[in-house]
Design a protein around this motif. Structure first.
Motif, PDB file in Angstrom:
ATOM      1  N   UNK A  85       0.829  -1.208   0.000  1.00 20.49           N
ATOM      2  CA  UNK A  85       0.000   0.000   0.000  1.00 20.49           C
ATOM      3  C   UNK A  85       0.863   1.257   0.000  1.00 20.49           C
ATOM      4  N   UNK A  86       1.961   1.227   0.760  1.00 20.42           N
ATOM      5  CA  UNK A  86       2.867   2.382   0.796  1.00 20.42           C
ATOM      6  C   UNK A  86       3.524   2.605  -0.565  1.00 20.42           C
ATOM      7  N   UNK A  87       3.917   1.506  -1.227  1.00 17.43           N
ATOM      8  CA  UNK A  87       4.509   1.616  -2.558  1.00 17.43           C
ATOM      9  C   UNK A  87       3.510   2.220  -3.539  1.00 17.43           C
ATOM     10  N   UNK A  88       2.258   1.794  -3.444  1.00 12.91           N
ATOM     11  CA  UNK A  88       1.221   2.304  -4.333  1.00 12.91           C
ATOM     12  C   UNK A  88       0.994   3.801  -4.094  1.00 12.91           C
ATOM     13  N   UNK A  89       0.933   4.218  -2.836  1.00 10.95           N
ATOM     14  CA  UNK A  89       0.731   5.631  -2.509  1.00 10.95           C
ATOM     15  C   UNK A  89       1.892   6.479  -3.042  1.00 10.95           C
ATOM     16  N   UNK A  90       3.107   5.989  -2.859  1.00  6.13           N
ATOM     17  CA  UNK A  90       4.278   6.712  -3.350  1.00  6.13           C
ATOM     18  C   UNK A  90       4.250   6.811  -4.878  1.00  6.13           C
ATOM     19  N   UNK A  91       3.909   5.713  -5.547  1.00 12.52           N
ATOM     20  CA  UNK A  91       3.840   5.732  -7.010  1.00 12.52           C
ATOM     21  C   UNK A  91       2.771   6.707  -7.489  1.00 12.52           C
ATOM     22  N   UNK A  92       1.625   6.735  -6.799  1.00 10.89           N
ATOM     23  CA  UNK A  92       0.545   7.656  -7.175  1.00 10.89           C
ATOM     24  C   UNK A  92       1.006   9.108  -7.035  1.00 10.89           C
ATOM     25  N   UNK A  93       1.642   9.429  -5.914  1.00 12.40           N
ATOM     26  CA  UNK A  93       2.125  10.799  -5.699  1.00 12.40           C
ATOM     27  C   UNK A  93       3.142  11.195  -6.760  1.00 12.40           C
ATOM     28  N   UNK A  94       4.076  10.286  -7.036  1.00  7.98           N
ATOM     29  CA  UNK A  94       5.107  10.577  -8.038  1.00  7.98           C
ATOM     30  C   UNK A  94       4.501  10.795  -9.421  1.00  7.98           C
ATOM     31  N   UNK A  95       3.539   9.975  -9.785  1.00  9.92           N
ATOM     32  CA  UNK A  95       2.902  10.102 -11.085  1.00  9.92           C
ATOM     33  C   UNK A  95       2.109  11.403 -11.182  1.00  9.92           C
ATOM     34  N   UNK A  96       1.388  11.744 -10.132  1.00  9.80           N
ATOM     35  CA  UNK A  96       0.632  12.995 -10.130  1.00  9.80           C
ATOM     36  C   UNK A  96       1.576  14.191 -10.226  1.00  9.80           C
ATOM     37  N   UNK A  97       2.678  14.140  -9.504  1.00 12.50           N
ATOM     38  CA  UNK A  97       3.660  15.224  -9.546  1.00 12.50           C
ATOM     39  C   UNK A  97       4.256  15.337 -10.949  1.00 12.50           C
ATOM     40  N   UNK A  98       4.640  14.189 -11.519  1.00 14.86           N
ATOM     41  CA  UNK A  98       5.236  14.165 -12.856  1.00 14.86           C
ATOM     42  C   UNK A  98       4.273  14.739 -13.897  1.00 14.86           C
ATOM     43  N   UNK A  99       2.982  14.458 -13.752  1.00 18.30           N
ATOM     44  CA  UNK A  99       1.988  14.945 -14.696  1.00 18.30           C
ATOM     45  C   UNK A  99       1.497  16.349 -14.413  1.00 18.30           C
ATOM     46  N   UNK A 100       2.013  16.978 -13.358  1.00 15.76           N
ATOM     47  CA  UNK A 100       1.590  18.327 -13.017  1.00 15.76           C
ATOM     48  C   UNK A 100       0.162  18.372 -12.494  1.00 15.76           C
ATOM     49  N   UNK A 101      -0.279  17.286 -11.885  1.00 16.98           N
ATOM     50  CA  UNK A 101      -1.641  17.206 -11.369  1.00 16.98           C
ATOM     51  C   UNK A 101      -1.676  17.570  -9.895  1.00 16.98           C
ATOM     52  N   UNK A 102      -2.854  17.899  -9.414  1.00 10.89           N
ATOM     53  CA  UNK A 102      -3.065  18.124  -8.003  1.00 10.89           C
ATOM     54  C   UNK A 102      -2.854  16.791  -7.286  1.00 10.89           C
ATOM     55  N   UNK A 103      -1.986  16.765  -6.294  1.00 13.57           N
ATOM     56  CA  UNK A 103      -1.692  15.509  -5.610  1.00 13.57           C
ATOM     57  C   UNK A 103      -2.849  15.150  -4.684  1.00 13.57           C
ATOM     58  N   UNK A 104      -3.563  14.087  -5.066  1.00  9.22           N
ATOM     59  CA  UNK A 104      -4.755  13.655  -4.358  1.00  9.22           C
ATOM     60  C   UNK A 104      -4.584  12.204  -3.931  1.00  9.22           C
ATOM     61  N   UNK A 105      -4.421  11.925  -2.618  1.00  9.63           N
ATOM     62  CA  UNK A 105      -4.215  10.558  -2.163  1.00  9.63           C
ATOM     63  C   UNK A 105      -5.418   9.647  -2.389  1.00  9.63           C
ATOM     64  N   UNK A 106      -6.595  10.235  -2.675  1.00 12.89           N
ATOM     65  CA  UNK A 106      -7.801   9.443  -2.902  1.00 12.89           C
ATOM     66  C   UNK A 106      -8.067   9.181  -4.379  1.00 12.89           C
ATOM     67  N   UNK A 107      -7.223   9.696  -5.263  1.00 14.76           N
ATOM     68  CA  UNK A 107      -7.437   9.523  -6.700  1.00 14.76           C
ATOM     69  C   UNK A 107      -7.346   8.052  -7.084  1.00 14.76           C
ATOM     70  N   UNK A 108      -8.145   7.670  -8.039  1.00  9.33           N
ATOM     71  CA  UNK A 108      -8.159   6.276  -8.516  1.00  9.33           C
ATOM     72  C   UNK A 108      -7.463   6.168  -9.834  1.00  9.33           C
TER      73      UNK A 108
END
Length: 108
Positions: A85-108
């Motif tokens: 779960x921690x790896x998934x959360x980190x990957x989500x944050x990194x991807x959102x940051x890379x894409x210039x998106x609002x970092x949302x921990x609840x995003x699917x």
């Protein structure tokens, strides 16, 4: 084709034409070359790489890296659900940051 794929004509000419014909394989190869600096494409096995080179002129001069079949790879040590779960959360944050998106921990 422009209307079917919702792409501009210059984009189709740049990415999807090979020897005067529409070719989606060309788009993938062109994108990989631009995105990874020409390091090559990965395929499942050396047999697959050989077959692709033989059947597709577009791939004859490209570097194809054989990854090895997953059934022959050593199994990874089981990780805890919490670690995954921690790896998934980190990957989500990194991807959102890379894409210039609002970092949302609840995003699917």
């Amino acid at each position: 084709m422009s209307l079917v794929f919702n792409l501009k004509i210059p984009t189709i000419r740049k990415y999807c034409l090979f020897e005067g014909r529409f070719n989606l394989l060309r788009a993938g190869i062109r994108y990989a070359a631009e995105a990874q600096g020409g390091r090559g494409l990965c395929v499942l096995s050396s047999a697959t790489a050989t077959q692709l080179r033989r059947n597709h002129r577009l791939l004859q001069s490209r570097r194809l890296n054989a990854l090895g079949h997953p059934s022959r790879l050593k199994a990874r040590k089981c990780e805890s659900m919490e670690s995954l779960k921690k790896q998934r959360e980190l990957a989500r944050r990194n991807l959102q940051h890379h894409g210039g998106l609002l970092e949302d921990p609840e995003a699917k």
